[in-house]
Design a protein around this motif. Structure first.
Motif, mmCIF file in Angstrom:
data_model
loop_
_atom_site.group_PDB
_atom_site.id
_atom_site.type_symbol
_atom_site.label_atom_id
_atom_site.label_comp_id
_atom_site.label_asym_id
_atom_site.label_seq_id
_atom_site.Cartn_x
_atom_site.Cartn_y
_atom_site.Cartn_z
ATOM 1 N N LEU A 58 0.852 -1.183 0.000
ATOM 2 C CA LEU A 58 0.000 0.000 0.000
ATOM 3 C C LEU A 58 0.890 1.236 0.000
ATOM 4 C CD1 LEU A 58 -2.498 -1.073 2.821
ATOM 5 C CD2 LEU A 58 -2.491 -1.773 0.421
ATOM 6 N N ARG A 59 0.450 2.284 -0.655
ATOM 7 C CA ARG A 59 1.219 3.528 -0.724
ATOM 8 C C ARG A 59 0.415 4.640 -0.079
ATOM 9 N NH1 ARG A 59 6.620 2.707 -2.219
ATOM 10 N NH2 ARG A 59 6.634 0.795 -3.490
ATOM 11 N N THR A 60 1.023 5.322 0.876
ATOM 12 C CA THR A 60 0.328 6.390 1.586
ATOM 13 C C THR A 60 0.557 7.728 0.904
ATOM 14 O OG1 THR A 60 2.155 6.957 3.051
ATOM 15 C CG2 THR A 60 0.715 5.139 3.742
ATOM 16 N N ASP A 61 -0.313 8.687 1.208
ATOM 17 C CA ASP A 61 -0.174 10.018 0.629
ATOM 18 C C ASP A 61 1.093 10.726 1.092
ATOM 19 O OD1 ASP A 61 -2.507 9.847 -0.849
ATOM 20 O OD2 ASP A 61 -3.756 10.686 0.754
ATOM 21 N N ASP A 62 1.649 10.303 2.222
ATOM 22 C CA ASP A 62 2.898 10.915 2.679
ATOM 23 C C ASP A 62 4.116 10.092 2.280
ATOM 24 O OD1 ASP A 62 2.153 8.937 4.467
ATOM 25 O OD2 ASP A 62 2.760 10.040 6.262
ATOM 26 N N ALA A 108 -5.210 1.950 2.585
ATOM 27 C CA ALA A 108 -5.889 0.657 2.501
ATOM 28 C C ALA A 108 -7.201 0.784 1.745
ATOM 29 C CB ALA A 108 -6.131 0.104 3.901
ATOM 30 N N MET A 109 -7.959 1.828 2.025
ATOM 31 C CA MET A 109 -9.241 2.002 1.359
ATOM 32 C C MET A 109 -9.055 2.351 -0.116
ATOM 33 S SD MET A 109 -11.290 1.102 3.623
ATOM 34 C CE MET A 109 -12.741 1.429 2.616
ATOM 35 N N ARG A 110 -7.989 3.064 -0.433
ATOM 36 C CA ARG A 110 -7.707 3.353 -1.837
ATOM 37 C C ARG A 110 -7.350 2.069 -2.583
ATOM 38 N NH1 ARG A 110 -4.937 7.477 -0.980
ATOM 39 N NH2 ARG A 110 -2.895 6.498 -0.779
ATOM 40 N N GLY A 155 -11.215 -2.949 -6.945
ATOM 41 C CA GLY A 155 -12.616 -3.274 -7.139
ATOM 42 C C GLY A 155 -13.149 -4.290 -6.143
ATOM 43 N N LEU A 156 -12.603 -4.302 -4.945
ATOM 44 C CA LEU A 156 -13.058 -5.234 -3.919
ATOM 45 C C LEU A 156 -14.384 -4.747 -3.335
ATOM 46 C CD1 LEU A 156 -9.592 -5.811 -2.245
ATOM 47 C CD2 LEU A 156 -10.854 -7.472 -3.632
ATOM 48 N N PRO A 157 -15.353 -5.639 -3.148
ATOM 49 C CA PRO A 157 -16.706 -5.200 -2.812
ATOM 50 C C PRO A 157 -16.940 -4.993 -1.323
ATOM 51 C CG PRO A 157 -16.688 -7.571 -3.093
ATOM 52 C CD PRO A 157 -15.287 -7.100 -3.408
#
Length: 250
Positions: free
Chosen positions: A24-28, A113-115, A121-123
């Motif tokens: 996962l890649r964070t905005d920071d 994580a949510m991004r 496309g996980l439901p």
């Protein structure tokens, strides 16, 4: 061992699933390590985005309830399970960049994580927080399009009253499992702290403890997760065909 031999599903048993190491890649600018487990031969009906206990007290993506959810629920309940180490946290999967942010800078970890869930496309993503992870779910869950939240042993240490109050107007369901013998928030206090949340289902677990140790407590927690997210999968089997337990290849 015959082809129809059944084994009991207990600690250490990993049921078939498609398992993938992810980042996962964070905005920071941080890289967080994790794993995504999905049903072996079909699409998931919902997704568990798990948030682990306090890393400074030994919590990580392999904390046992989260590890067992990933080991069992893709096969038993058609759920995808995303686990990851928050910033500065280590596990056998590796170490996530950064350092522990006391629940503040981890806001970006939840967003990452949510991004990831959206991009893949996980439901129907449900946040599943345990202890410290419940604080992240309560603080930041409503910033994202979640289907619901499940709180395991919420201490309510870092969640302000203002942050908790936001859930009074939330339309998404929230389930809180409160152990009878919790180290931080017992049922009577939980009833007071969570009062006035219209979409909360509070479940006081007789005999429960903060760490949910033992197979009976593990099964109770996983049952309640599935009851909230995909109740049609209940009751969860307690045995599985031994012949199908060879590792699943992507």
């Amino acid at each position: 061992m015959t082809d129809d031999t059944m084994i009991e599903i207990r600690a250490g048993v990993e049921l078939p699933a498609r398992r993938e190491e992810v980042e996962l890649r964070t905005d920071d600018g941080l890289r967080l390590v994790g794993e995504l487990a999905q049903p072996a031969d079909r699409a998931p009906v919902a997704t568990l985005v798990t948030l682990h206990p306090l890393p400074t007290a030994g919590g990580f993506m392999d904390s046992h309830i989260l590890r067992k959810a990933a080991a069992r629920l893709p096969a038993l309940a058609d759920l995808a399970v995303l686990r990851f180490n928050t910033r500065g946290t280590s596990s056998p999967r590796g170490t996530s960049d950064g350092e522990f942010g006391h629940g503040v800078s981890e806001r970006a970890d939840v967003a990452a994580a949510m991004r990831f869930v959206a991009e893949r496309g996980l439901p129907n993503p449900w946040l599943v927080g345990w202890s410290f992870g419940t604080e992240l779910a309560l603080k930041y869950g409503l910033e994202h399009g979640i289907a619901g939240a499940i709180l395991l042993s919420p201490p309510l240490h870092r969640t302000s009253e203002e942050e908790l109050a936001r859930w009074r107007s939330a339309t998404v369901p929230m389930v809180a499992l409160i152990p009878e013998h919790d180290d931080y928030l017992k049922p009577a206090e939980a009833a007071q702290r969570f009062e006035g949340l219209p979409n909360l289902t509070r479940i006081d677990v007789e005999g429960g403890k903060h760490l949910w140790v033992g197979e009976s407590q593990t099964r109770r927690v996983l049952d309640e997760i599935v009851r909230a997210v995909n109740p049609s999968a209940l009751p969860l089997p307690t045995e599985w065909p031994a012949a199908s337990l060879a590792p699943t290849q992507d």
